[in-house]
Write a protein that holds these residues in place. Sequence first.
Motif, PDB file in Angstrom:
ATOM      1  N   ALA A 169      24.113 -16.986 -18.181  1.00 52.22           N
ATOM      2  CA  ALA A 169      24.250 -16.345 -16.864  1.00 52.22           C
ATOM      3  C   ALA A 169      23.281 -16.943 -15.850  1.00 52.22           C
ATOM      4  CB  ALA A 169      24.006 -14.845 -16.988  1.00 52.22           C
ATOM      5  N   ALA A 170      23.701 -16.973 -14.598  1.00 52.61           N
ATOM      6  CA  ALA A 170      22.803 -17.406 -13.525  1.00 52.61           C
ATOM      7  C   ALA A 170      21.685 -16.392 -13.313  1.00 52.61           C
ATOM      8  CB  ALA A 170      23.583 -17.612 -12.228  1.00 52.61           C
ATOM      9  N   ALA A 171      21.941 -15.121 -13.683  1.00 56.20           N
ATOM     10  CA  ALA A 171      20.921 -14.062 -13.726  1.00 56.20           C
ATOM     11  C   ALA A 171      20.269 -13.784 -12.383  1.00 56.20           C
ATOM     12  CB  ALA A 171      19.870 -14.384 -14.790  1.00 56.20           C
ATOM     13  N   ASN A 172      21.054 -13.815 -11.314  1.00 59.55           N
ATOM     14  CA  ASN A 172      20.534 -13.411 -10.012  1.00 59.55           C
ATOM     15  C   ASN A 172      20.354 -11.892  -9.982  1.00 59.55           C
ATOM     16  OD1 ASN A 172      20.756 -16.083  -9.022  1.00 59.55           O
ATOM     17  ND2 ASN A 172      22.943 -15.754  -8.663  1.00 59.55           N
ATOM     18  N   ILE A 173      19.401 -11.422  -9.194  1.00 61.92           N
ATOM     19  CA  ILE A 173      19.192  -9.980  -9.034  1.00 61.92           C
ATOM     20  C   ILE A 173      19.166  -9.632  -7.552  1.00 61.92           C
ATOM     21  CG2 ILE A 173      18.034  -9.620 -11.245  1.00 61.92           C
ATOM     22  CD1 ILE A 173      15.345  -9.665  -9.744  1.00 61.92           C
ATOM     23  N   HIS A 174      19.830  -8.539  -7.225  1.00 60.10           N
ATOM     24  CA  HIS A 174      19.843  -8.046  -5.853  1.00 60.10           C
ATOM     25  C   HIS A 174      20.014  -6.537  -5.886  1.00 60.10           C
ATOM     26  CE1 HIS A 174      24.059  -8.839  -6.918  1.00 60.10           C
ATOM     27  NE2 HIS A 174      24.350  -7.814  -6.143  1.00 60.10           N
ATOM     28  N   GLY A 175      19.572  -5.872  -4.848  1.00 57.58           N
ATOM     29  CA  GLY A 175      19.560  -4.412  -4.842  1.00 57.58           C
ATOM     30  C   GLY A 175      20.717  -3.764  -4.130  1.00 57.58           C
ATOM     31  N   LEU A 176      21.219  -4.381  -3.062  1.00 56.13           N
ATOM     32  CA  LEU A 176      22.190  -3.709  -2.203  1.00 56.13           C
ATOM     33  C   LEU A 176      23.604  -3.841  -2.738  1.00 56.13           C
ATOM     34  CD1 LEU A 176      21.811  -2.061   0.445  1.00 56.13           C
ATOM     35  CD2 LEU A 176      19.805  -3.287  -0.368  1.00 56.13           C
ATOM     36  N   HIS A 177      24.367  -2.775  -2.581  1.00 51.55           N
ATOM     37  CA  HIS A 177      25.772  -2.713  -2.973  1.00 51.55           C
ATOM     38  C   HIS A 177      26.451  -1.776  -1.990  1.00 51.55           C
ATOM     39  CE1 HIS A 177      29.345  -1.795  -5.411  1.00 51.55           C
ATOM     40  NE2 HIS A 177      29.069  -2.881  -6.120  1.00 51.55           N
ATOM     41  N   ASP A 207       9.487  -5.315 -14.210  1.00 55.93           N
ATOM     42  CA  ASP A 207       8.021  -5.402 -14.219  1.00 55.93           C
ATOM     43  C   ASP A 207       7.439  -4.471 -15.280  1.00 55.93           C
ATOM     44  OD1 ASP A 207       7.985  -7.247 -12.169  1.00 55.93           O
ATOM     45  OD2 ASP A 207       7.840  -5.740 -10.599  1.00 55.93           O
ATOM     46  N   GLU A 208       7.989  -3.270 -15.383  1.00 53.36           N
ATOM     47  CA  GLU A 208       7.501  -2.316 -16.379  1.00 53.36           C
ATOM     48  C   GLU A 208       7.763  -2.822 -17.792  1.00 53.36           C
ATOM     49  OE1 GLU A 208       9.147   1.548 -15.662  1.00 53.36           O
ATOM     50  OE2 GLU A 208       8.856   1.396 -13.486  1.00 53.36           O
ATOM     51  N   LEU A 209       8.918  -3.461 -17.985  1.00 57.30           N
ATOM     52  CA  LEU A 209       9.261  -4.002 -19.302  1.00 57.30           C
ATOM     53  C   LEU A 209       8.244  -5.045 -19.744  1.00 57.30           C
ATOM     54  CD1 LEU A 209      13.112  -4.689 -19.612  1.00 57.30           C
ATOM     55  CD2 LEU A 209      11.682  -3.387 -21.181  1.00 57.30           C
ATOM     56  N   CYS A 238       9.958 -11.434 -18.718  1.00 51.31           N
ATOM     57  CA  CYS A 238      11.359 -11.374 -18.269  1.00 51.31           C
ATOM     58  C   CYS A 238      11.696 -12.541 -17.351  1.00 51.31           C
ATOM     59  CB  CYS A 238      11.619 -10.056 -17.538  1.00 51.31           C
ATOM     60  SG  CYS A 238      11.552  -8.594 -18.595  1.00 51.31           S
ATOM     61  N   GLY A 239      10.722 -13.415 -17.116  1.00 53.44           N
ATOM     62  CA  GLY A 239      10.970 -14.578 -16.262  1.00 53.44           C
ATOM     63  C   GLY A 239      11.414 -14.184 -14.873  1.00 53.44           C
ATOM     64  N   VAL A 240      10.703 -13.217 -14.271  1.00 55.66           N
ATOM     65  CA  VAL A 240      11.120 -12.668 -12.980  1.00 55.66           C
ATOM     66  C   VAL A 240      10.608 -13.543 -11.836  1.00 55.66           C
ATOM     67  CG1 VAL A 240      11.058 -10.671 -11.450  1.00 55.66           C
ATOM     68  CG2 VAL A 240      11.095 -10.340 -13.935  1.00 55.66           C
ATOM     69  N   PHE A 241      11.517 -13.959 -10.968  1.00 53.69           N
ATOM     70  CA  PHE A 241      11.160 -14.644  -9.718  1.00 53.69           C
ATOM     71  C   PHE A 241      11.682 -13.796  -8.574  1.00 53.69           C
ATOM     72  CE2 PHE A 241      11.449 -18.119 -12.798  1.00 53.69           C
ATOM     73  CZ  PHE A 241      10.262 -18.801 -12.568  1.00 53.69           C
ATOM     74  N   ARG A 242      10.815 -13.480  -7.621  1.00 51.35           N
ATOM     75  CA  ARG A 242      11.237 -12.676  -6.477  1.00 51.35           C
ATOM     76  C   ARG A 242      10.857 -13.372  -5.173  1.00 51.35           C
ATOM     77  NH1 ARG A 242       9.618  -8.101  -9.648  1.00 51.35           N
ATOM     78  NH2 ARG A 242      11.429  -6.834 -10.216  1.00 51.35           N
ATOM     79  N   ASP A 246      15.036 -14.492 -16.219  1.00 49.03           N
ATOM     80  CA  ASP A 246      15.388 -15.317 -17.378  1.00 49.03           C
ATOM     81  C   ASP A 246      16.271 -14.479 -18.301  1.00 49.03           C
ATOM     82  OD1 ASP A 246      15.451 -17.094 -19.562  1.00 49.03           O
ATOM     83  OD2 ASP A 246      13.671 -16.151 -20.409  1.00 49.03           O
ATOM     84  N   PRO A 247      17.525 -14.862 -18.529  1.00 44.66           N
ATOM     85  CA  PRO A 247      18.424 -14.036 -19.345  1.00 44.66           C
ATOM     86  C   PRO A 247      17.882 -13.740 -20.739  1.00 44.66           C
ATOM     87  CG  PRO A 247      19.656 -15.773 -18.235  1.00 44.66           C
ATOM     88  CD  PRO A 247      18.206 -16.070 -18.011  1.00 44.66           C
ATOM     89  N   SER A 248      17.367 -14.752 -21.397  1.00 45.66           N
ATOM     90  CA  SER A 248      16.838 -14.561 -22.743  1.00 45.66           C
ATOM     91  C   SER A 248      15.603 -13.667 -22.726  1.00 45.66           C
ATOM     92  CB  SER A 248      16.500 -15.915 -23.372  1.00 45.66           C
ATOM     93  OG  SER A 248      15.940 -15.742 -24.655  1.00 45.66           O
ATOM     94  N   GLY A 249      14.743 -13.880 -21.731  1.00 44.25           N
ATOM     95  CA  GLY A 249      13.535 -13.074 -21.634  1.00 44.25           C
ATOM     96  C   GLY A 249      13.828 -11.604 -21.443  1.00 44.25           C
ATOM     97  N   VAL A 250      14.757 -11.280 -20.529  1.00 43.90           N
ATOM     98  CA  VAL A 250      15.103  -9.879 -20.280  1.00 43.90           C
ATOM     99  C   VAL A 250      15.708  -9.246 -21.525  1.00 43.90           C
ATOM    100  CG1 VAL A 250      16.671  -8.366 -19.001  1.00 43.90           C
ATOM    101  CG2 VAL A 250      15.382 -10.131 -17.790  1.00 43.90           C
ATOM    102  N   THR A 251      16.663  -9.945 -22.144  1.00 43.90           N
ATOM    103  CA  THR A 251      17.336  -9.400 -23.324  1.00 43.90           C
ATOM    104  C   THR A 251      16.329  -9.113 -24.426  1.00 43.90           C
ATOM    105  OG1 THR A 251      19.315 -10.656 -22.743  1.00 43.90           O
ATOM    106  CG2 THR A 251      19.185  -9.793 -24.987  1.00 43.90           C
ATOM    107  N   ASN A 252      15.432 -10.043 -24.662  1.00 49.50           N
ATOM    108  CA  ASN A 252      14.445  -9.851 -25.726  1.00 49.50           C
ATOM    109  C   ASN A 252      13.405  -8.800 -25.368  1.00 49.50           C
ATOM    110  OD1 ASN A 252      14.941 -11.743 -28.088  1.00 49.50           O
ATOM    111  ND2 ASN A 252      15.188 -13.142 -26.359  1.00 49.50           N
TER     112      ASN A 252
END
Length: 807
Positions: free
Chosen positions: A47-55, A72-74, A82-86, A149-155
Motif C-alpha cells: 500500500a502507498a499508506a497515505n493518511i489524511h483526516g478529512l472525509h 503516535d500512541e502505538l 509506525c514509520g510516521v511522516f507528517r 510504513d505499512p509493515s511498521g503499523v501492522t506490526n
Amino acid sequence: MRTQAQAVVIGGGVIGCSILYHLTKLGWSDVVLLERNELTSGSTWHAAANIHGLHDSANISRLQHYTMRLYDELEEETGQSCGVFRPGSLYLAQTENREHQLRLQAAKARLYGMNFHEISRDEAERLHPLVNFDGIRCIMWEPDGGNVDPSGVTNAYAVGARQRGAEIHRFTPVTGTEQQADGSWIVRTPEGEIQTGWVINAAGLWGREVAKLAGVEVPLQPTEHQYFVTETIARIAAMDRRLPSVADRDGEYYLRQEGKGLLIGAYERDMRFWAEEGTPLDFAHDLFPDDLERIEDNMLRAIDRVPVVGEAGIKRVINGPMIWSPDSNVILGPVPELRNYFMCGGIIPGFSQSAGMGLMVADWIVEGEMRYDMFAWDVARFGEWANDRQFVKAKVRDVYAHRFAIHFPNEERAAGRPLRTRPVYARQKEMGAVFGLNYGWEHPLWFADAPGTEDTNGFTRQNWWAPVGAECRMLRDRAGIIDISNFAKYRVRGPGAEDWLNAVFANRMPRAVGRSCLTPLIGVRGGIAGDATVTRLAEDEFWIVSSGMAERYHKRFFDAVPLPKGTTFESLTDTVCGFNVAGPKSRELLQRLTNASLATEDFPFMRSKRIELAGVEVLALRVSFTGDLGWELHCAVGDQLQLYEALLEAARALGAGPVGGRALMSLRVEKGYGSWSREYSPEYWPQEVGLERLCKMDKDFLNKDAVAGVLQKPARERLVLLHLDEEDVTASNADATGGEPIFKDGVGIGRVTSGAYGYSVGMSLALGFVKDAEPGDTVEVMVLGRPHKARILHAPPFDPTGARLRA
C-alpha cells in the motif's frame, strides 16, 4: 494454539491486526488471529499508506483523525515504529465544485476542532516549491497529513495485541468455519480447531473465500492498482525537510515524497479486474506486471502540476491488488443472517481508517453497538440482490474509475442499473421519471417533461429544482401520487403477535383493530435505531411500515426477541407495492375509485381499512409522510400497474399527478418530520429528537434499560428546524443538503441533517441538531462552506397545528 477463544480474527493485514489490538484494548485478552501466510500479505504490504483526516462524512472524519492520533500512541506503547511522516497535505481545487467541497470540509473541520484550513498561494509555494499552482481556485492545508510504513503499523498493532494477551498464528490458513447450536463457532485449521464466540472475517483479498466457508456471499471484487516511485530528484535531495503530499483530485492522481523522489499513483478510467472467480490461495507478497500505459493520462496531469516528475526516471512500479465493494466503502458488521459472524472487508483507505475501523468492530462486539452511526459501512446496507456479479463489476468499475470524483448531494450513479424494478417502472419511465436507487430498487425521484432526462449534479440548485417545486405545489394545492413501494413492509400474525411487538418496540401497540401507532426502535446504547408505523389489522395480525434501506439492518433487532409459539413474522417488501396519495383533494381523488367512505368520521387519521380501489384490494392507512391529508395504499405487486393507472386517470381530472421522492423530502422538511439515517439514528437519544413520549416505560421492550438510563440525562443537543435567509440563499443558489456545520456567534453548535427548499411555504429550510440555542435565535449555516444566516423556528411553517393532516 488455544482451543477456546472469545474471538478469532481471520486475516493478518493492517485491519485484522487493528481489530485484534482494539479487542484487547477493550478488555478481551482471550483472542486469536489466524493468518494464512505472513502478516501484511495481500494488499497491506504494497500500500502507498497515505493518511489524511478529512472525509465528506463527519463520522468517518472522526475515525480517520482517531487513526492518525493513535499511531503516535502505538509507537510509544509498543516500541514499534509506525514509520510516521507528517509533512502535511495540500488539497487543490481546479473547479468551482471542488472549491465548494473543500470549503465545506474546512467548515466541518472548524466545527469538530480538526486542523484543515485555507492558505494563500504564496504560503503553498513556500510549503511545496515544486508545484505549479496555475489554475488553482483555492488551496487547503492539512498539517497532519502524510504517510506511514505499512509493515511498521501492522506490526505495532500486533505487538500491542500480544502485550495484552492475544495470540497470533502465522502460516495457519482457515479451512472451515462451522456454527454450533449455541451460537459459537468451530474454526478449523491444519494446526487444530478453535471454539470461539465470534468469528471476524478480516481476510482482505480472501474475504469472499472465507465468507463462503460460512455460507455467506459478499459483494466484493479485486482490481489492479498502480503507483510508481521516481529516482532521486536533485531538488528534493537538496532540501532539509520533507515535502507535503499533494491531493489534486481533479487531476485524478495522488503524489507524495518517497525517499528523495516522488510517489505518484492513479485511479485510471481504463481499469482492470483481477481474480473474478476467486483469489488464488497461493497469492501472498506478489505483484502484477507493470502497465504504465494505462495510467499515462493521469501521469501527464501530474507532470503538468509538478514538472520535475517528467524529468525523473522511474525507480520502481507497484501494480498490486485491491478489493472493492460496490460503493467503495468497507463492508462491516455482524452478518444479520448468522449469529456472531462479523464481516470486515473491502477497505480502500486502510491506513487512514485502520484504527477507527478496529475500534468500531471492537465496540460492536464488546459493547453490542458502535458509538457512532456507521450505516454507510454496515454490511446490512446491501441485500442478497447486491451479489449479482454483473452489478458488482459495474459498480466497482465505476467507483474505481471515479475514485477522486466528487460525490455530490443527491447524486445518483447509473452503473449497474436497473437491478430491481417494480411493474410500474416502464410506465414511470415513459412519463419522464428520473430514478434513484434504494436498497437495490429503482424509484422515481422526480418527473421531467421529456423521457430520458438525467440529473445534473453539483452543490448548487440543479436541473430538478424547478420541476420538483412544481410537484410540491401540485400536491399542496391539489393532490399527488408518490410511489412508496420501497418502504419496508412486514406482517406479524399469531396469538403472540401483540406481545412480541410490545417486546420489540418502545411504544405500546394499538389495542383496537384498525388503529395505528408511531413507535421508536431502541438501540443497545439507548438511541433511535429505527422508527415504524404499526397497524393492527385483526386481533392477531399487525402490519409494520418502516425504512426500506434499513430492512436488513433492522433484522438484527427483530431477531433479538424470539417469536412466541404459533406467531410468524414475514417481510412483504418484495411482494407488496404501495402509493401515498396526499394533498387537499386526495380524498376526492380516491373517492372516485371506491365505494368505501373516506370521510373523516368514517376514516379518521391514524386508522386503517381494507378497501377496494378501481377493482384492486388495498390496505389503506390514513397516514402521510408529506404532513398533508393523505393515505398510504398497499397492494399486491401484481396489481400495482392497474392501481397506478387508475390513480393517474382520477388525478388528471383534478389537475393532480405523479410526485417523486425529492418532492417528498421537501414536503416532510416543511413539517419538520425526521427521517431514519438522517434525524433518527442510534447516536441520538429519544428526548433529542422529540420521541421520548413514545417510549412507554411502564412496559418491557428491547433495550429498555439503556433508554431508561439516557432518559434520565439532559439532552446533549436538540433537533430543530431552521429557516435560511433568502438573500444568502439566492446569492449562492444553493440550499442546505445535510452535513453543513451550524455556528452561533462564531462558535460551532451543531450540524444540518436534512435540507430542502420548502416550495409551498417559500422558505429554504434545514433540519439539524444544535446545542446552546433556542427557537428564535439567529445562527449561521455553512452552505457551500460559507455562512448563511438562519433563524431557528418555533414551529414548522406548514400546517403547524396538524389541521390539514387530520382534515
